[in-house]
Write a protein that holds these residues in place. Structure first.
Motif, PDB file in Angstrom:
ATOM      1  N   SER A   1      28.597   1.451 -36.308  1.00 52.08           N
ATOM      2  CA  SER A   1      27.774   2.560 -35.814  1.00 52.08           C
ATOM      3  C   SER A   1      26.331   2.420 -36.288  1.00 52.08           C
TER       4      SER A   1
ATOM      5  N   ASN B   1      20.594   1.508 -35.439  1.00 54.97           N
ATOM      6  CA  ASN B   1      20.645   2.632 -36.382  1.00 54.97           C
ATOM      7  C   ASN B   1      20.732   2.140 -37.826  1.00 54.97           C
TER       8      ASN B   1
ATOM      9  N   ASN C   1      32.408   0.160 -38.917  1.00 58.43           N
ATOM     10  CA  ASN C   1      32.731   0.216 -37.483  1.00 58.43           C
ATOM     11  C   ASN C   1      31.574  -0.211 -36.591  1.00 58.43           C
TER      12      ASN C   1
ATOM     13  N   TYR D   1      24.551  10.884 -43.304  1.00 57.34           N
ATOM     14  CA  TYR D   1      25.923  11.326 -43.525  1.00 57.34           C
ATOM     15  C   TYR D   1      25.963  12.146 -44.805  1.00 57.34           C
TER      16      TYR D   1
ATOM     17  N   PRO E   1      32.459   3.940 -43.884  1.00 59.36           N
ATOM     18  CA  PRO E   1      33.397   3.615 -42.800  1.00 59.36           C
ATOM     19  C   PRO E   1      32.707   3.485 -41.440  1.00 59.36           C
ATOM     20  N   GLU E   2      31.698   4.317 -41.188  1.00 59.75           N
ATOM     21  CA  GLU E   2      30.956   4.231 -39.940  1.00 59.75           C
ATOM     22  C   GLU E   2      30.137   2.942 -39.877  1.00 59.75           C
ATOM     23  N   LEU E   3      29.623   2.517 -41.020  1.00 59.04           N
ATOM     24  CA  LEU E   3      28.890   1.253 -41.073  1.00 59.04           C
ATOM     25  C   LEU E   3      29.828   0.087 -40.772  1.00 59.04           C
TER      26      LEU E   3
ATOM     27  N   ALA F   1      22.284   3.818 -41.562  1.00 55.80           N
ATOM     28  CA  ALA F   1      23.026   4.927 -42.161  1.00 55.80           C
ATOM     29  C   ALA F   1      22.456   5.256 -43.539  1.00 55.80           C
TER      30      ALA F   1
ATOM     31  N   GLN G   1      31.486   9.037 -46.309  1.00 55.36           N
ATOM     32  CA  GLN G   1      31.460   9.204 -44.852  1.00 55.36           C
ATOM     33  C   GLN G   1      30.661   8.099 -44.165  1.00 55.36           C
ATOM     34  N   ALA G   2      29.613   7.641 -44.825  1.00 56.40           N
ATOM     35  CA  ALA G   2      28.718   6.672 -44.193  1.00 56.40           C
ATOM     36  C   ALA G   2      29.312   5.274 -44.113  1.00 56.40           C
TER      37      ALA G   2
END
Length: 342
Positions: free
Chosen positions: A217, A173, A215, A203, A211-213, A175, A208-209
């Protein structure tokens, strides 16, 4: 007595003549003042505060740029520069508000040019056009994005990322700050030019984007340097390249995407001032000259350089050419990537 009377008659006559001359002189002076009034008003510009409309919320790159440059312009022009945030609809709300403002020199629009060029192609119906409804005033420079990956991703450079994506086509993926944003289109352009595949996960902004990166995601993201810098410094993310056409002074050791083996990749994230169509040329000239002076100030360059901004003044004609080129370039990317806003 008759002799005395005949001698007295010329005096009132002379008085009337002098009075008439004075009236004519007054009328001529008034006419001259009226004729000079437009010149005086132009020479005095600006006589009051100048409003600068932007299409993004506070604390973002556009807002930081607008307020820092606006403060310097206020000192140069001797009048307040008032920044008004009008976010929403991919930048269309602020764009429309500025286009509809009185064309008197007291409303300017600080455009995130690259984002606006993308929006013009992504969103079918736009309430205004940066090309058709505005007069170019002066370019400000660029605030480039950078390609970041999770620190734990087993790649050390851009070539490694390309190989990583090719080993599992469509299994990873990327982001972005949202569908149709520069962050999104930069990744689409990267995938097109490298022949790789990845699934887009949009996102609502970097907050928002990122922190997911971190982790894991997503495998990658193009994001603003100010937004990603704290996580890079904290060892959570890693810079692989900058999206701009040349290296960023804040990150001298980070190569550009083009330098890293993707020729033709260029996303400078340009900014520039425009005025509503019909704004007096005298006002545009004065504002543009002031902008050129403040952008050359070392203290302003240093202040915004810490935010990743690369200040560069462009005169109106060059800004107009840049705006048109950005619209053409990103229209091609949008079409090739088949970007659609749901």
């Amino acid at each position: 007595m008759q002799h005395a009377t005949s001698l007295a008659l010329p005096a009132p006559s002379r008085t009337l003549c002098l009075s008439g001359l004075r009236r004519w002189a007054g009328l001529l002076a008034g006419a001259a003042a009226l004729a000079a009034a437009p010149l005086a008003s132009h020479a005095a510009y600006p006589e009051k505060a100048v409003q600068v409309i932007i299409s993004f919320p506070p604390a973002g790159a556009t807002d930081v740029l607008a307020r820092a440059v606006g403060a310097a312009l206020s000192k140069e022009l001797g009048q307040p520069i008032v920044v008004e945030n009008r976010p929403g609809a991919g930048g269309a709300i602020g764009l429309a508000a500025a286009a509809k403002a009185p064309a008197d020199g007291y409303t300017m629009y600080l455009a995130a040019i690259t984002n606006q060029a993308i929006a013009a192609s992504v969103y079918a119906k736009q309430p205004a056009s940066l090309i058709e409804d505005f007069e170019p005033v002066g370019g400000v420079g660029a605030v480039p994005h950078a390609l970041v990956v999770p620190a734990g991703l087993p790649v050390k450079d851009l070539a490694g990322l390309v190989e990583y994506l090719k080993q599992a086509p469509g299994k990873h993926n990327f982001a972005s700050q949202g569908t149709g944003t520069l962050s999104h289109l930069e990744s689409e352009l990267f995938l097109l030019k490298t022949g790789t595949q990845a699934l887009h996960i949009p996102y609502k902004g970097s907050s928002q984007a990122l922190p997911e990166l971190v982790n894991g995601s997503a495998a990658m993201m193009f994001d603003s340097i100010p937004g990603s810098m704290p996580l890079v410094q904290g060892g959570k993310l890693r810079y692989l390249a900058v999206a701009s056409s040349r290296r960023v002074s804040l990150l001298p050791d980070v190569p550009t995407v083009a330098e890293s083996g993707v020729p033709g990749f260029e996303a400078d994230n340009w900014f520039g001032f425009s005025a509503p169509k019909g704004t007096p040329q005298a006002a545009i000239d004065i504002f543009s000259a002031a902008l050129q002076k403040v952008l050359a100030q070392p203290e302003l360059q240093q202040q915004l350089g810490k935010q990743g901004a690369e200040l560069r003044y462009l005169p109106p004609a060059e800004l107009d050419a840049l705006i048109r080129q950005e619209h053409e370039t990103w229209a091609g990317v949008v079409k090739s990537a088949n970007v659609q806003v749901q």
